[in-house]
Write an enzyme that holds these catalytic residues in place. Structure first.
Site, PDB file in Angstrom:
ATOM      1  N   ARG A 155       0.866  -1.273   0.029  1.00 37.18           N
ATOM      2  CA  ARG A 155       0.115  -0.021  -0.013  1.00 37.18           C
ATOM      3  C   ARG A 155       0.820   1.397  -0.155  1.00 37.18           C
ATOM      4  O   ARG A 155       0.769   2.190  -0.744  1.00 37.18           O
ATOM      5  CB  ARG A 155      -1.018   0.020   1.262  1.00 37.18           C
ATOM      6  CG  ARG A 155      -2.099  -1.167   1.091  1.00 37.18           C
ATOM      7  CD  ARG A 155      -2.605  -1.541   2.633  1.00 37.18           C
ATOM      8  NE  ARG A 155      -1.513  -1.733   3.673  1.00 37.18           N
ATOM      9  CZ  ARG A 155      -1.803  -2.885   4.076  1.00 37.18           C
ATOM     10  NH1 ARG A 155      -3.066  -3.860   3.877  1.00 37.18           N
ATOM     11  NH2 ARG A 155      -0.909  -3.380   4.762  1.00 37.18           N
ATOM     12  N   ARG A 177       9.217 -10.033  -2.876  1.00 38.44           N
ATOM     13  CA  ARG A 177       9.103 -11.511  -3.397  1.00 38.44           C
ATOM     14  C   ARG A 177       8.560 -11.996  -4.323  1.00 38.44           C
ATOM     15  O   ARG A 177       8.774 -12.826  -5.316  1.00 38.44           O
ATOM     16  CB  ARG A 177       9.135 -12.156  -2.035  1.00 38.44           C
ATOM     17  CG  ARG A 177       9.906 -11.983  -0.836  1.00 38.44           C
ATOM     18  CD  ARG A 177       9.365 -12.388   0.482  1.00 38.44           C
ATOM     19  NE  ARG A 177       8.250 -11.818   0.890  1.00 38.44           N
ATOM     20  CZ  ARG A 177       7.606 -12.071   1.930  1.00 38.44           C
ATOM     21  NH1 ARG A 177       8.086 -13.044   2.915  1.00 38.44           N
ATOM     22  NH2 ARG A 177       6.574 -11.299   2.397  1.00 38.44           N
ATOM     23  N   ARG A 234      11.527  -0.022   9.157  1.00 38.58           N
ATOM     24  CA  ARG A 234      11.662  -0.497  10.484  1.00 38.58           C
ATOM     25  C   ARG A 234      13.194  -0.437  10.662  1.00 38.58           C
ATOM     26  O   ARG A 234      14.224  -0.962   9.718  1.00 38.58           O
ATOM     27  CB  ARG A 234      11.058  -1.707  11.074  1.00 38.58           C
ATOM     28  CG  ARG A 234       9.686  -1.751  11.188  1.00 38.58           C
ATOM     29  CD  ARG A 234       9.118  -1.035  12.417  1.00 38.58           C
ATOM     30  NE  ARG A 234       7.935  -1.083  12.759  1.00 38.58           N
ATOM     31  CZ  ARG A 234       6.953  -0.130  12.550  1.00 38.58           C
ATOM     32  NH1 ARG A 234       7.380   0.774  11.826  1.00 38.58           N
ATOM     33  NH2 ARG A 234       5.890  -0.389  12.992  1.00 38.58           N
ATOM     34  N   GLU A 263      14.871   2.561  19.270  1.00 36.47           N
ATOM     35  CA  GLU A 263      13.967   3.964  19.358  1.00 36.47           C
ATOM     36  C   GLU A 263      13.621   3.701  20.742  1.00 36.47           C
ATOM     37  O   GLU A 263      12.972   2.853  21.197  1.00 36.47           O
ATOM     38  CB  GLU A 263      12.708   3.982  18.396  1.00 36.47           C
ATOM     39  CG  GLU A 263      13.419   3.772  17.127  1.00 36.47           C
ATOM     40  CD  GLU A 263      12.253   3.900  15.948  1.00 36.47           C
ATOM     41  OE1 GLU A 263      11.102   3.905  16.283  1.00 36.47           O
ATOM     42  OE2 GLU A 263      12.551   3.837  14.953  1.00 36.47           O
ATOM     43  N   HIS A 281      10.905   8.980  13.858  1.00 39.33           N
ATOM     44  CA  HIS A 281       9.733   7.950  13.612  1.00 39.33           C
ATOM     45  C   HIS A 281       8.704   8.709  13.465  1.00 39.33           C
ATOM     46  O   HIS A 281       7.640   8.387  14.200  1.00 39.33           O
ATOM     47  CB  HIS A 281       9.693   6.893  14.792  1.00 39.33           C
ATOM     48  CG  HIS A 281       9.059   5.645  13.996  1.00 39.33           C
ATOM     49  ND1 HIS A 281       9.272   4.350  14.321  1.00 39.33           N
ATOM     50  CD2 HIS A 281       8.090   5.383  13.252  1.00 39.33           C
ATOM     51  CE1 HIS A 281       8.405   3.427  13.833  1.00 39.33           C
ATOM     52  NE2 HIS A 281       7.849   4.071  12.996  1.00 39.33           N
TER      53      HIS A 281
END
Ligand code: A2R
Length: 325
Positions: A155, A177, A234, A263, A281
C-alpha cells in the site's frame, strides 16, 4: 453495566482517547507507571488490549499475564512489536491500521528523500549560523535524472511510486518477493542487483523476522559512495552497524532515516554523521492522520465488543479463523 476492562499500552490521539474512555474501563500500562506491574495487577481481567504505544513490545511473557485476552488492536500498520505466533496459538485477534496512513507516510518519504539529497537541514543550519554572510551556499546532489529503487511495493510503496511518477527520473524499479501485477514498473527479483542499478534505494517493508537484516552490508555497498539510502520501514530491516560504518567512511553516499534499531535512543554515532538526515519515526505523525488511525483502532475494538466482524484484521489472524466472543 460497567464497561469491559482494556489494557492500553499507549495514549491514543485526543478524540480517539475520549472514545476509548467512553466505551472501556482503561488501564494504562505505560510510563510513568511500570507497565509490567500494571499487567500483573489487572491483566487477568482484560479481554481487550490497545498496543503500538510507548510501553514497548507485547511479548509472550506479557501475553501470559493476560489469560482472558481476546483482541489486540494495534495503533499503527506495523505490528512487529506484538508476538504474533503466541496470539495465533491462543486465538487472539490482532487488528492494525492499514491504508489510512499511506498518503502521509508517502509524503514523509518524499520529503525525507529531498531533504537528504538536497541537504535542506544542513542548509537551514548554514543560514542560522550566520555563515551565509561570508560564504556562498554549498551546492548539493540532484534528484533529477536519477534511478530510484523501492524495496516493498504494498500500500505505502505504491503511494510512494505514484508520487515519484511526477518527478523527472530516469527510472523507478522495485523489489519484492512476488511481482505486483499491472503496476507498469520494473520488478527486480534480486535485491543486491537493484541496489547496484539505482542511485536511491527506499525501503518500505514490514518489520519482523522475515525482513530482519534484509538490507545487508552487501546491499548498502552496492548502492555505493554516491548512493542515497532511505529507510521509512523499521530499524530492524537494515544492518545498522554496517550502515553507520559505511556512512562514516563515505562508502555509502547518504541516508535519510525515519526509523532506528533502538528507538527512542538511536545509536549516538548517528548524531555525528553529516551525510544523514534523521527523523524521530514520524512517518504518519500528523494530527489528522493519527486521529484517522485512532478512529480505526476504536472501530475495531467496538466491532469486537459488539460481536461484529472487525474491520482490519492482520493477515495472520483473519476473521474466519477466530470466533468472536
Ligand atoms: O514480498 P511480498 O511480495 O510479500 O511484498 C511485500 C513486501 N515485502 C518484502 N519484500 C521483499 N522482501 C521481503 N522479505 C518482504 N516482506 C514483505 O513489503 C509488500 O510489497 C510490502 C508490504 O506491503 P503492505 O503489507 O501493503 O504494507 P504497507 O501497508 O505498505 O506497510 C509497510 C510497512 C509497515 O508494516 C510499517 O512497518 C512501515 O511500512 O511503516
Amino acid at each position: 453495566m460497567t464497561n469491559p476492562a482494556l489494557i492500553s499500552f499507549g495514549l491514543l490521539p485526543p478524540q480517539a482517547e475520549v472514545a476509548l474512555q467512553t466505551h472501556f474501563t482503561v488501564h494504562r500500562a505505560y510510563a510513568p507507571d511500570n507497565p509490567d506491574e500494571v499487567i500483573a495487577r489487572i491483566g487477568a481481567s482484560c479481554r481487550f488490549a490497545m498496543a503500538g504505544g510507548a510501553a514497548g513490545p507485547l511479548t509472550a511473557a506479557r501475553l501470559a499475564l493476560l489469560p482472558a485476552l481476546e483482541i489486540v488492536a494495534n495503533f499503527g500498520v506495523g505490528y512487529d512489536a506484538i508476538d504474533v505466533a503466541t496470539c495465533v496459538d491462543r486465538g487472539i485477534m490482532i487488528t492494525n491500521t492499514p491504508s489510512v496512513l499511506d498518503d502521509e507516510v508517502a509524503d514523509t518519504t518524499i520529503g525525507l528523500l529531498l531533504a537528504t539529497i538536497r541537504r535542506f537541514p544542513m542548509l537551514d543550519r548554514f543560514i542560522r549560523s550566520g555563515a551565509w554572510a561570508n560564504t556562498k551556499a554549498p551546492w548539493t546532489a540532484t534528484l533529477v535524472g536519477k534511478r530510484v529503487g523501492i524495496v516493498g511495493m504494498g500500500r505505502i510503496g505504491q503511494a510512494i511510486a505514484r508520487r515519484l511518477s511526477g518527478f523527472t527520473l530516469a527510472e523507478v524499479a522495485y523489489h519484492t518477493r512476488r511481482p505486483v501485477a499491472g503496476l507498469g514498473i520494473r520488478h527486480q527479483p534480486d535485491l543486491v542487483s537493484l541496489a547496484r542499478e539505482v542511485d536511491v534505494l527506499i525501503v518500505i517493508v514490514p518489520g519482523g523476522p522475515e525482513t530482519n537484516g534484509l538490507i545487508t552490508r552487501e546491499v548498502l555497498e552496492a548502492l555505493g559512495p554516491t548512493g542515497c539510502f532511505i529507510n521509512v520501514a523499521r530499524g530492524s530491516v537494515v544492518d545498522e552497524p554496517a550502515l553507520l560504518e559505511l556512512l562514516q567512511t563515505g562508502k555509502l553516499g547518504m541516508a535519510g532515516l525515519d526509523v532506528f534499531l533502538n528507538e527512542p535512543r538511536p545509536d549516538p554515532r548517528f548524531f555525528e554523521i553529516e551525510n544523514a538526515v534523521l527523523l524521530p519515526h514520524v512517518g504518519s505523525a500528523t494530527h489528522e492522520t493519527r486521529e484517522r488511525m485512532g478512529a480505526l483502532v476504536i472501530e475495531n475494538l467496538l466491532a469486537w465488543k459488539d460481536g461484529r466482524p472487525v474491520l482490519t484484521p492482520v493477515p495472520e489472524t483473519p476473521q474466519s479463523s477466530i470466533g468472536a466472543a
